[in-house]
Design an enzyme around this catalytic site. Sequence first.
Site, PDB file in Angstrom:
ATOM      1  NE  ARG A  83      -4.213  -1.566   0.247  1.00 53.29           N
ATOM      2  CZ  ARG A  83      -5.278  -1.767   1.013  1.00 53.29           C
ATOM      3  NH1 ARG A  83      -5.534  -0.965   2.016  1.00 53.29           N
ATOM      4  NH2 ARG A  83      -6.078  -2.764   0.769  1.00 53.29           N
ATOM      5  NE  ARG A 105     -10.162   6.896  -3.212  1.00 59.42           N
ATOM      6  CZ  ARG A 105     -11.484   7.021  -3.164  1.00 59.42           C
ATOM      7  NH1 ARG A 105     -12.089   7.874  -3.967  1.00 59.42           N
ATOM      8  NH2 ARG A 105     -12.189   6.301  -2.327  1.00 59.42           N
ATOM      9  CG  ASP A 156      -8.858  -3.561  -4.082  1.00 60.65           C
ATOM     10  OD1 ASP A 156      -8.239  -2.986  -3.174  1.00 60.65           O
ATOM     11  OD2 ASP A 156      -9.657  -4.483  -3.884  1.00 60.65           O
TER      12      ASP A 156
HETATM   13  O1  1CP Z   1       0.088   0.326  -3.203  1.00 53.58           O
HETATM   14  C1  1CP Z   1      -0.333  -0.851  -3.274  1.00 53.58           C
HETATM   15  O2  1CP Z   1      -0.048  -1.720  -2.449  1.00 53.58           O
HETATM   16  C2  1CP Z   1      -1.138  -1.237  -4.527  1.00 53.58           C
HETATM   17  C3  1CP Z   1      -2.545  -1.168  -4.461  1.00 53.58           C
HETATM   18  C4  1CP Z   1      -3.424  -2.119  -3.649  1.00 53.58           C
HETATM   19  C5  1CP Z   1      -3.294  -3.490  -3.341  1.00 53.58           C
HETATM   20  C6  1CP Z   1      -2.117  -4.410  -3.633  1.00 53.58           C
HETATM   21  C7  1CP Z   1      -4.663  -1.699  -3.127  1.00 53.58           C
HETATM   22  C8  1CP Z   1      -5.191  -0.327  -3.217  1.00 53.58           C
HETATM   23  N1  1CP Z   1      -5.302  -2.799  -2.589  1.00 53.58           N
HETATM   24  C9  1CP Z   1      -4.477  -3.899  -2.688  1.00 53.58           C
HETATM   25  C10 1CP Z   1      -4.765  -5.277  -2.276  1.00 53.58           C
HETATM   26  C11 1CP Z   1      -5.934  -5.563  -1.393  1.00 53.58           C
HETATM   27  N2  1CP Z   1      -7.199  -5.031  -1.435  1.00 53.58           N
HETATM   28  C12 1CP Z   1      -5.924  -6.560  -0.383  1.00 53.58           C
HETATM   29  C13 1CP Z   1      -4.740  -7.465  -0.093  1.00 53.58           C
HETATM   30  C14 1CP Z   1      -3.751  -6.843   0.823  1.00 53.58           C
HETATM   31  C15 1CP Z   1      -4.265  -6.467   2.202  1.00 53.58           C
HETATM   32  O3  1CP Z   1      -4.637  -7.381   2.981  1.00 53.58           O
HETATM   33  O4  1CP Z   1      -4.297  -5.257   2.486  1.00 53.58           O
HETATM   34  C16 1CP Z   1      -7.195  -6.573   0.213  1.00 53.58           C
HETATM   35  C17 1CP Z   1      -7.657  -7.477   1.344  1.00 53.58           C
HETATM   36  C18 1CP Z   1      -7.996  -5.605  -0.457  1.00 53.58           C
HETATM   37  C19 1CP Z   1      -9.436  -5.305  -0.209  1.00 53.58           C
HETATM   38  C20 1CP Z   1      -9.647  -3.866   0.096  1.00 53.58           C
HETATM   39  N3  1CP Z   1      -9.594  -2.872  -0.845  1.00 53.58           N
HETATM   40  C21 1CP Z   1      -9.829  -3.269   1.365  1.00 53.58           C
HETATM   41  C22 1CP Z   1      -9.905  -4.000   2.702  1.00 53.58           C
HETATM   42  C23 1CP Z   1     -11.298  -4.285   3.100  1.00 53.58           C
HETATM   43  C24 1CP Z   1     -11.390  -5.038   4.430  1.00 53.58           C
HETATM   44  O5  1CP Z   1     -11.520  -6.254   4.414  1.00 53.58           O
HETATM   45  O6  1CP Z   1     -11.336  -4.364   5.470  1.00 53.58           O
HETATM   46  C25 1CP Z   1      -9.939  -1.879   1.145  1.00 53.58           C
HETATM   47  C26 1CP Z   1     -10.197  -0.805   2.163  1.00 53.58           C
HETATM   48  C27 1CP Z   1      -9.763  -1.649  -0.252  1.00 53.58           C
HETATM   49  C28 1CP Z   1      -9.708  -0.344  -0.974  1.00 53.58           C
HETATM   50  C29 1CP Z   1      -8.344   0.100  -1.357  1.00 53.58           C
HETATM   51  N4  1CP Z   1      -7.478  -0.644  -2.167  1.00 53.58           N
HETATM   52  C30 1CP Z   1      -6.326   0.069  -2.370  1.00 53.58           C
HETATM   53  C31 1CP Z   1      -6.465   1.333  -1.681  1.00 53.58           C
HETATM   54  C32 1CP Z   1      -5.429   2.417  -1.692  1.00 53.58           C
HETATM   55  C33 1CP Z   1      -7.719   1.339  -1.056  1.00 53.58           C
HETATM   56  C34 1CP Z   1      -8.336   2.477  -0.275  1.00 53.58           C
HETATM   57  C35 1CP Z   1      -9.290   3.181  -1.184  1.00 53.58           C
HETATM   58  C36 1CP Z   1      -9.297   4.662  -1.081  1.00 53.58           C
HETATM   59  O7  1CP Z   1      -8.463   5.367  -1.685  1.00 53.58           O
HETATM   60  O8  1CP Z   1     -10.206   5.161  -0.401  1.00 53.58           O
END
Ligand code: 1CP
Length: 348
Positions: A26, A39, A76
């Site tokens: 992230r 964003r 994502d």
């Molecule tokens: O910078 C990076 O790492 C690249 C982008 C990336 C990656 C690899 C994002 C952006 N998401 C992910 C993978 C991801 N998404 C995972 C696996 C890693 C981990 O466990 O963190 C998971 C479980 C998700 C699902 C997800 N997407 C969640 C979690 C939900 C929960 O179960 O609580 C969330 C909040 C997101 C949204 C998201 N994805 C990425 C970002 C920056 C965000 C936040 C969105 C925003 O800008 O508001």
Amino acid sequence: MDQADKPFLRTLAGEAVWPPPIWLMRQAGRYLPEYRDVRAQAGDFISLCTNPELAAEVTLQPLRRYGFDAAILFSDILMVPWAMGQPLRFAEGEGPLLEPLRDAAAINGLWTAGVAERAAPILETVARVRSFLDVQHQRTALIGFAGSPWTVACYMVEGRGGGEFAHARRMAYGDPALFGRLIRSLTDATAEYLLAQVAAGAEALMLFDSWAGLLPPSQFRRWVIEPTAELVRRLRKQLPHDFPLIGFPRLAGPLLVEYAQRVGVQAVGMDTAMDPRWAAANVPQGIALQGNLDPQALVSGGAALEAEARSLLAAMRGRPFIFNLGHGIVPPTPPEHVAALVRLVRTG
Ligand code: 1CP
């Protein structure tokens, strides 16, 4: 420039590069003011992920600030269900919301082929970032990624995160034939999607299995190790035999070792709870380790951050290691703490 000049790829090829390469899960995200600007400009999160110009921009933002050894595609894990036709939205402050899959009709209705076509804008982001790195950041590698079938199935069945994925876990016990069908559909779609990322320019792939640690050993073998091993076999049929793959079965505990041996990856990610000395002693030497500084230590900064980072480096010295966090950066992280961490790691 040759791939041989990228410390991240040399490490994945089995070399104990020191000081170790560093990137952070992230690394693009809300802790960066420049991310928050883009964003806001993009509107919702899916619009950002499917806008190649903006998605490439946020992928590159952390490299400009910190000069990390790897960029990770900004997207994502839930874009695979989205490309399979499952309605998805990201609600402000609530995380992802999907229309839950609870029966055979819903699971049979998913599209398993054509994912790469529907994900075309994401693949375009990969191509743009790679072209930029080739010119401007020649020592930085590009990581593509997807969720592993188990973790993505958890979200697809439950419809949301934030809980314990009880519906998905019960479906896995109560109707393994149906749950297995979902896992196979995901394996097909994910293999197609990841191969398309490599064709577009990804130089390594990471498989995120964030919820692997919810399962007892028998279920872990059936729903984490076996499907991920199958996914890796599919990828290896089409890719060079040593194409770098990183597996991250979060909270696997001692099952990390069996995962590392059976899945056939070049590296495994250590989560925050993993003892790096235990991992160094038990994961086969030929498999690189990645991780696992506590994201909260990075928020705190100061002497505690320095002590944690130094002790991790000491545990990993002498083996192929990629410095990272044990889970993603959290939004309250001060950007200057990230800069301090990178300086510390760079001086070994
Ligand atoms: O910078 C990076 O790492 C690249 C982008 C990336 C990656 C690899 C994002 C952006 N998401 C992910 C993978 C991801 N998404 C995972 C696996 C890693 C981990 O466990 O963190 C998971 C479980 C998700 C699902 C997800 N997407 C969640 C979690 C939900 C929960 O179960 O609580 C969330 C909040 C997101 C949204 C998201 N994805 C990425 C970002 C920056 C965000 C936040 C969105 C925003 O800008 O508001």
